[in-house]
Design an enzyme around this catalytic site. Structure first.
Site, PDB file in Angstrom:
ATOM      1  N   ARG A  52       7.664  50.630  59.553  1.00 49.16           N
ATOM      2  CA  ARG A  52       6.484  51.281  59.906  1.00 49.16           C
ATOM      3  C   ARG A  52       6.505  52.633  59.377  1.00 49.16           C
ATOM      4  O   ARG A  52       7.649  53.113  59.008  1.00 49.16           O
ATOM      5  CB  ARG A  52       6.065  51.226  61.370  1.00 49.16           C
ATOM      6  N   GLY A  53       5.158  53.257  59.350  1.00 44.77           N
ATOM      7  CA  GLY A  53       4.950  54.422  58.962  1.00 44.77           C
ATOM      8  C   GLY A  53       4.454  54.269  57.363  1.00 44.77           C
ATOM      9  O   GLY A  53       5.127  53.727  56.716  1.00 44.77           O
ATOM     10  N   ALA A  54       3.351  55.274  57.068  1.00 43.85           N
ATOM     11  CA  ALA A  54       2.945  54.890  55.899  1.00 43.85           C
ATOM     12  C   ALA A  54       3.941  55.069  54.678  1.00 43.85           C
ATOM     13  O   ALA A  54       3.775  54.090  53.746  1.00 43.85           O
ATOM     14  CB  ALA A  54       1.758  56.013  55.729  1.00 43.85           C
ATOM     15  N   ARG A  97      -0.743  45.211  56.431  1.00 43.82           N
ATOM     16  CA  ARG A  97      -1.233  46.172  57.284  1.00 43.82           C
ATOM     17  C   ARG A  97      -2.611  46.991  56.605  1.00 43.82           C
ATOM     18  O   ARG A  97      -2.349  47.138  55.176  1.00 43.82           O
ATOM     19  CB  ARG A  97      -0.398  47.366  57.743  1.00 43.82           C
ATOM     20  N   GLN A 204       5.759  55.186  69.543  1.00 52.00           N
ATOM     21  CA  GLN A 204       6.508  55.599  68.470  1.00 52.00           C
ATOM     22  C   GLN A 204       7.031  57.121  68.813  1.00 52.00           C
ATOM     23  O   GLN A 204       8.125  57.384  68.337  1.00 52.00           O
ATOM     24  CB  GLN A 204       5.850  55.531  67.136  1.00 52.00           C
ATOM     25  N   ASP A 245      -2.116  58.261  57.465  1.00 53.13           N
ATOM     26  CA  ASP A 245      -2.086  56.870  57.021  1.00 53.13           C
ATOM     27  C   ASP A 245      -2.904  56.907  55.890  1.00 53.13           C
ATOM     28  O   ASP A 245      -2.774  55.947  55.131  1.00 53.13           O
ATOM     29  CB  ASP A 245      -2.301  55.933  58.254  1.00 53.13           C
ATOM     30  N   ASN A 255      -4.931  58.665  61.200  1.00 54.25           N
ATOM     31  CA  ASN A 255      -3.466  58.840  61.611  1.00 54.25           C
ATOM     32  C   ASN A 255      -3.549  57.778  63.100  1.00 54.25           C
ATOM     33  O   ASN A 255      -4.441  57.456  63.487  1.00 54.25           O
ATOM     34  CB  ASN A 255      -2.929  60.022  61.796  1.00 54.25           C
ATOM     35  N   LYS A 256      -2.357  57.803  63.573  1.00 52.78           N
ATOM     36  CA  LYS A 256      -2.186  56.937  64.823  1.00 52.78           C
ATOM     37  C   LYS A 256      -3.034  57.443  65.815  1.00 52.78           C
ATOM     38  O   LYS A 256      -3.534  58.472  66.057  1.00 52.78           O
ATOM     39  CB  LYS A 256      -0.768  57.376  65.255  1.00 52.78           C
TER      40      LYS A 256
HETATM   41  O1  MRU Z   1       1.669  52.094  63.290  1.00 55.43           O
HETATM   42  P1  MRU Z   1       2.779  52.942  62.616  1.00 55.43           P
HETATM   43  O2  MRU Z   1       3.691  53.323  63.552  1.00 55.43           O
HETATM   44  O3  MRU Z   1       2.974  52.625  61.078  1.00 55.43           O
HETATM   45  O4  MRU Z   1       1.818  54.417  62.370  1.00 55.43           O
HETATM   46  C1  MRU Z   1       2.388  55.563  61.801  1.00 55.43           C
HETATM   47  C2  MRU Z   1       1.816  56.804  61.947  1.00 55.43           C
HETATM   48  O5  MRU Z   1       0.483  56.860  62.457  1.00 55.43           O
HETATM   49  C3  MRU Z   1       2.215  57.920  61.087  1.00 55.43           C
HETATM   50  O6  MRU Z   1       1.913  59.061  61.794  1.00 55.43           O
HETATM   51  C4  MRU Z   1       1.786  57.899  59.624  1.00 55.43           C
HETATM   52  O7  MRU Z   1       2.074  56.687  59.131  1.00 55.43           O
HETATM   53  C5  MRU Z   1       2.435  58.721  58.782  1.00 55.43           C
HETATM   54  S1  MRU Z   1       4.008  58.523  58.573  1.00 55.43           S
HETATM   55  C6  MRU Z   1       4.879  59.763  57.872  1.00 55.43           C
END
Ligand code: MRU
Length: 354
Positions: A52-54, A97, A204, A245, A255-256
């Site tokens: 996970r994470g962009a 996703r 997270q 994201d 973002n989240k």
């Molecule tokens: O749902 P996730 O855990 O993939 O979401 C992650 C985030 O929102 C992060 O802040 C974003 O992807 C940036 S990661 C460098």
């Protein structure tokens, strides 16, 4: 300064032709690597958030394309047929996703690499494997640049930096974007500290951000998502840095979920609010944040904690995974090409020309 963690979230294994990644579903209880051997397994790893994470899911997409190419090359040596089946797999992987544009960016980059190549099917497979590894290594270099650019913005010695979700080594291939800024800042001034939002509903911040920072001996205090205003009001937060994201051409940033609330609270208290992200997170085909697709996630993420319901049976639930922070609330976007400032339409365009 060298950090202890040296996390490599995802790595192509040339000897076995597979993608090896950290299983983020079991952190902080276990630090375990899993081998992803097929493009279908990669789709599931992205969807279920093993990875996970962009930026990390971008590399997962790139590896997924290499795995797909390996599979398809077992079925055909005809280029037209190979490319047709590869395109189908590209669309499938991208559907895992919807919000993080790095996934679409990396998968399309892989497909475009071979689309018009004058190469045999086997050569194309090799090109996709090699390029996946190039993107993997570039990601760490980019994050170090983001970190160094962002460290310049830390307003004072001993500053407290608040972050949301996990935009760290585990959200990228290594080092991190928002936590890359923290790592670079800490290397210059080891009296800085981090406040980490727990980040409901997937935690997270609590599970992954604290794990990374504790491992690197960077002081971190865990708070719940609703506490940021309380601490800002007391003057205890000097700066907010979060990841992204997808960033629209005008700077609006997905973002989240919870990031938008945080940006409002930060602006109310005059605490500078920054986004840290690579250029691959900027989607210039989207003019404003209104056009960013927002992932709706499983309702059990909200109704259950550790497999147990925490609410009345039958309650209605809505669970968007992301929100969009309007560009007016963002003081700057920290990228590998420097810090971009408003008006973002112009600074983003210039960054892509550099
Ligand atoms: O749902 P996730 O855990 O993939 O979401 C992650 C985030 O929102 C992060 O802040 C974003 O992807 C940036 S990661 C460098």
């Amino acid at each position: 300064m060298e950090f202890k963690s040296k996390i490599k979230t995802i790595e192509w294994n040339r000897a076995k032709n597979l993608s090896r990644m950290v299983d983020q579903l079991v952190i902080p209880y276990e630090y375990k690597l899993v081998d992803i051997k097929t493009s279908n397994e990669m789709f599931n790893a992205i969807k279920t958030m093993i990875v996970r994470g962009a930026p990390a899911i971008g590399i997962a997409g790139a590896h997924g394309m290499a795995l797909a190419a390996l599979e398809i090359s077992q079925k055909t040596t005809k280029k037209d047929e190979f490319l047709k089946l590869l395109k189908e797999k590209a669309e499938f992987l991208k559907s895992a996703r919807p919000t993080a544009v790095n996934l679409m960016w990396a998968v399309d980059k892989q497909y475009n690499l071979v689309k018009n190549a004058s190469a045999s099917v086997n050569e194309m497979v090799q090109m996709l494997i090699d390029n996946g590894i190039v993107l993997e290594n570039e990601d760490i270099e980019i994050n170090k640049k983001i970190g160094d650019n962002g460290a310049e913005l830390v307003p004072k010695k001993g500053a407290t930096i608040l972050t949301h979700c996990n935009a760290g080594a585990l959200a990228t291939v290594g080092y991190g974007t928002a936590l890359g800024v923290v790592r670079s800042a800490f290397a210059k001034d080891n009296t800085i500290q981090v406040f980490a939002d727990e980040t409901r509903p997937r935690q997270q911040g609590a599970r992954i951000t604290t794990f990374e920072l504790v491992m690197d001996n960077i002081p971190v205090t865990l708070i719940t998502d609703g506490m940021s205003g309380y601490f800002m009001n007391k003057g205890m937060i000097d700066m907010v840095v979060v990841g992204a994201d997808r960033i629209a051409a005008n700077g609006d940033t997905a973002n989240k979920i919870g990031t938008y609330n945080l940006a409002i609270v930060a602006n109310y208290h005059n605490v500078p609010f920054y986004i840290a992200a690579p250029l691959s997170t900027i989607d210039t085909s989207i003019e404003t944040g209104k056009d960013i697709p927002i992932e709706e996630r499983d309702h059990e993420e909200v109704t259950h904690i550790n497999g147990k319901s925490i609410c009345a049976d039958g309650v209605k639930v809505i669970n968007p995974g992301f929100d969009v922070t309007p560009h007016e609330l963002i003081k700057g976007i920290i990228t590998e090409k420097g810090v971009l400032y408003p008006p973002y339409n112009e600074s983003i365009e210039k960054a892509f020309e550099m």
